[in-house]
Write a protein that holds these residues in place. Structure first.
Motif, PDB file in Angstrom:
ATOM      1  N   VAL A 193       0.841  -1.210   0.000  1.00 44.46           N
ATOM      2  CA  VAL A 193       0.000   0.000   0.000  1.00 44.46           C
ATOM      3  C   VAL A 193       0.873   1.256   0.000  1.00 44.46           C
ATOM      4  N   ASP A 194       2.007   1.211   0.674  1.00 48.96           N
ATOM      5  CA  ASP A 194       2.914   2.368   0.648  1.00 48.96           C
ATOM      6  C   ASP A 194       3.372   2.670  -0.779  1.00 48.96           C
ATOM      7  N   GLN A 195       3.567   1.632  -1.577  1.00 52.03           N
ATOM      8  CA  GLN A 195       3.933   1.850  -2.985  1.00 52.03           C
ATOM      9  C   GLN A 195       2.806   2.532  -3.749  1.00 52.03           C
ATOM     10  N   TYR A 196       1.563   2.304  -3.332  1.00 59.52           N
ATOM     11  CA  TYR A 196       0.442   2.983  -3.981  1.00 59.52           C
ATOM     12  C   TYR A 196       0.569   4.493  -3.838  1.00 59.52           C
ATOM     13  N   PHE A 197       1.009   4.951  -2.655  1.00 67.51           N
ATOM     14  CA  PHE A 197       1.181   6.391  -2.455  1.00 67.51           C
ATOM     15  C   PHE A 197       2.262   6.943  -3.379  1.00 67.51           C
ATOM     16  N   THR A 198       3.350   6.191  -3.523  1.00 64.26           N
ATOM     17  CA  THR A 198       4.421   6.630  -4.428  1.00 64.26           C
ATOM     18  C   THR A 198       3.905   6.739  -5.858  1.00 64.26           C
ATOM     19  N   LEU A 199       3.126   5.756  -6.268  1.00 63.46           N
ATOM     20  CA  LEU A 199       2.566   5.768  -7.614  1.00 63.46           C
ATOM     21  C   LEU A 199       1.598   6.929  -7.802  1.00 63.46           C
TER      22      LEU A 199
END
Length: 325
Positions: free
Chosen positions: A148-154
């Motif tokens: 989910v943290d990668q979702y924020f980066t994306l």
């Protein structure tokens, strides 16, 4: 590549044999990265995982949570931007991660390599106390949390694309700008398809419905759920911004077209009376008492040209005074 870790309060041990790792005392975590069909089947046989759940990982189904008798099955999606020739050529790619949470074991399967899961694995092998004193439900939480943290980066990258589009629509009416707007809208639609199902899947864990989720771990899943709610809200906001940028672009194009048409209309209006004059004086009927007498006037031609010029200037002055041009 399949790794098997067994960890407890005193130590972390890595095993080569899956059955031995499953039987060992402590929490067992088996992770199969870049796993093909044969490797997934091997892990499934060892932990008695349902074939339909394995098929869901292979077929890349939407994010979900399902409860079985001895474990809980969770599918989440890794999200990445697939590169293109330009920023707006990129597409959002998604790859599944299947997570099986048992009583004292957790299995994670993915057909691709995942740096986010590797970071969690390094935390376990380094003896992170947060893992060593908790069960498999906490390990599953950390895996989902890193995804989910990668979702924020994306989403931050998509936000940069939206800002670039908003700057472009106020300065350019090129067709490339419209293509960029549509590209951003496609990115947001793809991202929405990731975030919405993930929110539903994590919501089941946050409520503590599966028996494998301990009460003191529910708050961590609730935190991930709150992040996904925030992501969904941001996605809807960015979709509105992208739609607004498209409306601004279309209005700008329409206004530009209107300006061009107004100039062309003014030019055509000025030439209408001039065309009438030259049409009238083009009717040179010979040997008739009704011929225009000025046709035989020595200064007739320059007089008509001067008259046409005066009419054109008068009309041009009128249009400028009325702010038509």
């Amino acid at each position: 590549m399949t790794t098997a870790l067994v960890y407890r309060a005193e130590e972390v041990t890595e095993y080569d044999d899956l059955a031995e790792a499953k039987a060992a005392r402590g929490t067992t975590w088996v992770h199969a990265a870049e796993a093909d069909r044969a490797e997934m089947d091997r892990v499934a046989d060892c932990f008695d995982l349902h074939p339909l759940a394995i098929e869901d990982v292979r077929n890349n189904v939407r994010a979900k949570t399902e409860e079985y008798d001895d474990y809980t099955f969770v599918v989440v999606k890794l999200a990445t931007l697939r590169g293109g020739e330009t920023t707006f050529d990129e597409e959002i790619g998604d790859e599944p991660i299947g997570i099986f949470i048992g009583e004292d074991w957790v299995v994670s399967l993915t057909p691709v390599s995942a740096d986010s899961i590797e970071r969690v694995r390094r935390a376990v092998t380094s003896g992170d106390e947060r893992f060593l004193h908790r069960g498999p439900d906490f390990t599953a939480y950390r895996i989902i949390d890193t995804v989910v943290d990668q979702y924020f980066t994306l989403l931050d990258q998509i936000e940069d694309d939206i800002e670039a589009v908003e700057d472009a629509v106020t300065t350019s009416t090129d067709i490339d700008t419209l293509e960029e707007i549509n590209s951003v809208r496609r990115e947001l639609l793809s991202f929405r398809k990731l975030a919405w199902p993930a929110r539903e899947a994590v919501g089941v864990l946050a409520r503590g419905d599966p028996k494998q989720i301990q009460e003191d771990t529910e708050k961590y899943y609730r935190d991930v759920y709150d992040h996904l709610v925030q992501l969904v809200d941001l996605t809807e906001t960015y979709r509105d911004l992208a739609s607004g940028a498209r409306d601004i672009y279309l209005n700008t194009v329409s206004q530009s077209t209107n300006e061009v048409m107004k100039v062309l209309t003014v030019v055509a209006t000025i030439f209408i009376p001039l065309t009438f004059v030259v049409g009238v004086y083009g009717m040179n009927f010979a040997d008739s008492p009704y011929n225009m007498p000025e046709l035989s006037w020595t200064h007739g031609y320059p007089a008509v040209m001067i008259g046409m010029l005066v009419v054109g200037l008068v009309m041009l002055g009128y249009f400028r005074r009325e702010d038509y041009i």
